[in-house]
Design a protein around this motif. Structure first.
Motif, PDB file in Angstrom:
ATOM      1  N   GLU A  72       0.829  -1.203   0.000  1.00 36.88           N
ATOM      2  CA  GLU A  72       0.000   0.000   0.000  1.00 36.88           C
ATOM      3  C   GLU A  72       0.867   1.258   0.000  1.00 36.88           C
ATOM      4  O   GLU A  72       0.660   2.173  -0.796  1.00 36.88           O
ATOM      5  N   ARG A  73       1.851   1.304   0.861  1.00 38.39           N
ATOM      6  CA  ARG A  73       2.721   2.482   0.948  1.00 38.39           C
ATOM      7  C   ARG A  73       3.656   2.568  -0.258  1.00 38.39           C
ATOM      8  O   ARG A  73       3.833   3.635  -0.831  1.00 38.39           O
ATOM      9  N   ASN A  76       1.981   3.788  -3.498  1.00 39.33           N
ATOM     10  CA  ASN A  76       1.384   5.122  -3.483  1.00 39.33           C
ATOM     11  C   ASN A  76       2.407   6.246  -3.375  1.00 39.33           C
ATOM     12  O   ASN A  76       2.028   7.408  -3.272  1.00 39.33           O
ATOM     13  N   ALA A  79       2.089   9.372  -5.411  1.00 45.38           N
ATOM     14  CA  ALA A  79       1.019  10.292  -5.001  1.00 45.38           C
ATOM     15  C   ALA A  79       1.088  10.563  -3.499  1.00 45.38           C
ATOM     16  O   ALA A  79       0.066  10.732  -2.846  1.00 45.38           O
ATOM     17  N   TRP A  80       2.284  10.641  -2.954  1.00 46.22           N
ATOM     18  CA  TRP A  80       2.464  10.733  -1.505  1.00 46.22           C
ATOM     19  C   TRP A  80       1.774  11.945  -0.887  1.00 46.22           C
ATOM     20  O   TRP A  80       1.331  11.883   0.245  1.00 46.22           O
ATOM     21  N   ALA A  83      -1.870  10.787  -0.522  1.00 48.96           N
ATOM     22  CA  ALA A  83      -2.105   9.509   0.156  1.00 48.96           C
ATOM     23  C   ALA A  83      -1.923   9.667   1.668  1.00 48.96           C
ATOM     24  O   ALA A  83      -1.030  10.373   2.118  1.00 48.96           O
ATOM     25  N   PHE A  85      -0.848   7.558   3.890  1.00 54.68           N
ATOM     26  CA  PHE A  85      -0.044   6.484   4.457  1.00 54.68           C
ATOM     27  C   PHE A  85       1.310   6.889   5.029  1.00 54.68           C
ATOM     28  O   PHE A  85       2.057   6.038   5.499  1.00 54.68           O
ATOM     29  N   TYR A  86       1.655   8.175   4.993  1.00 55.11           N
ATOM     30  CA  TYR A  86       3.015   8.601   5.328  1.00 55.11           C
ATOM     31  C   TYR A  86       3.032   9.556   6.516  1.00 55.11           C
ATOM     32  O   TYR A  86       2.147  10.380   6.668  1.00 55.11           O
ATOM     33  N   ARG A  91       7.085  12.532   4.755  1.00 49.50           N
ATOM     34  CA  ARG A  91       6.689  13.566   3.788  1.00 49.50           C
ATOM     35  C   ARG A  91       7.800  14.595   3.604  1.00 49.50           C
ATOM     36  O   ARG A  91       8.069  15.039   2.493  1.00 49.50           O
TER      37      ARG A  91
END
Length: 156
Positions: A72-73, A76, A79-80, A83, A85-86, A91
């Motif tokens: 998943e991470r 993506n 498109a961080w 998304a 997930f971070y 980031r």
């Protein structure tokens, strides 16, 4: 090697063991910087995506999985910003990777805002390791693109 054969050595033609020794020293310095290997894989992946280096994108995903990151991470990262997930630290590192890598496009580079955000999340040693990871990734991206290294290769 025959002229019609393609090398699988990303530093093909160097025939210089000192080059690999130097790369090994850089990799050791990166590892000694105290940065989570999952974050380093994300940084490597994002720079490699920007540079369209399929061999390094492939290697980044494999490295991220080996370090314990999720599909998943990893899938993506392109498109961080959108998304969920971070972490904020991830980031900041991804923004740094993008800014440093996009210098080739004539982009502004690392802004004061990006640098301040990186400094808010990482120690000086960690920032050094992240910067080296970005630089080494861009180094290999350019070599792999030059020799048209395919995805899925392994280097020993």
């Amino acid at each position: 090697m025959r002229a019609d054969e393609k090398s699988t050595d990303p530093l093909a033609g160097t025939n210089n063991p000192d080059v690999w020794k130097a790369v090994g020293h850089l990799q050791k310095a990166i590892a000694a910087g105290g940065v989570d290997p999952k974050l380093l894989a994300l940084v490597h992946l994002r720079a490699s995506q920007i540079n369209s280096c399929s061999a390094c994108v492939y290697a980044s995903v494999a490295g991220g999985k080996k370090a314990g990151d999720t599909d998943e991470r990893l899938h993506n990262v392109a498109a961080w910003r959108a998304a969920p997930f971070y972490t904020d630290a991830e980031r900041a590192a991804l923004a740094l990777a993008e800014a440093a890598t996009r210098l080739q496009d004539g982009a502004e580079g690392v802004t004061d805002e990006i640098w301040e955000e990186v400094n808010a999340h990482f120690t000086e040693e960690q920032i050094g390791a992240i910067n080296l990871e970005i630089a080494l990734t861009n180094f290999f991206n350019r070599i792999n693109r030059t020799i048209k290294e395919p995805a899925g290769q392994t280097w020993g």
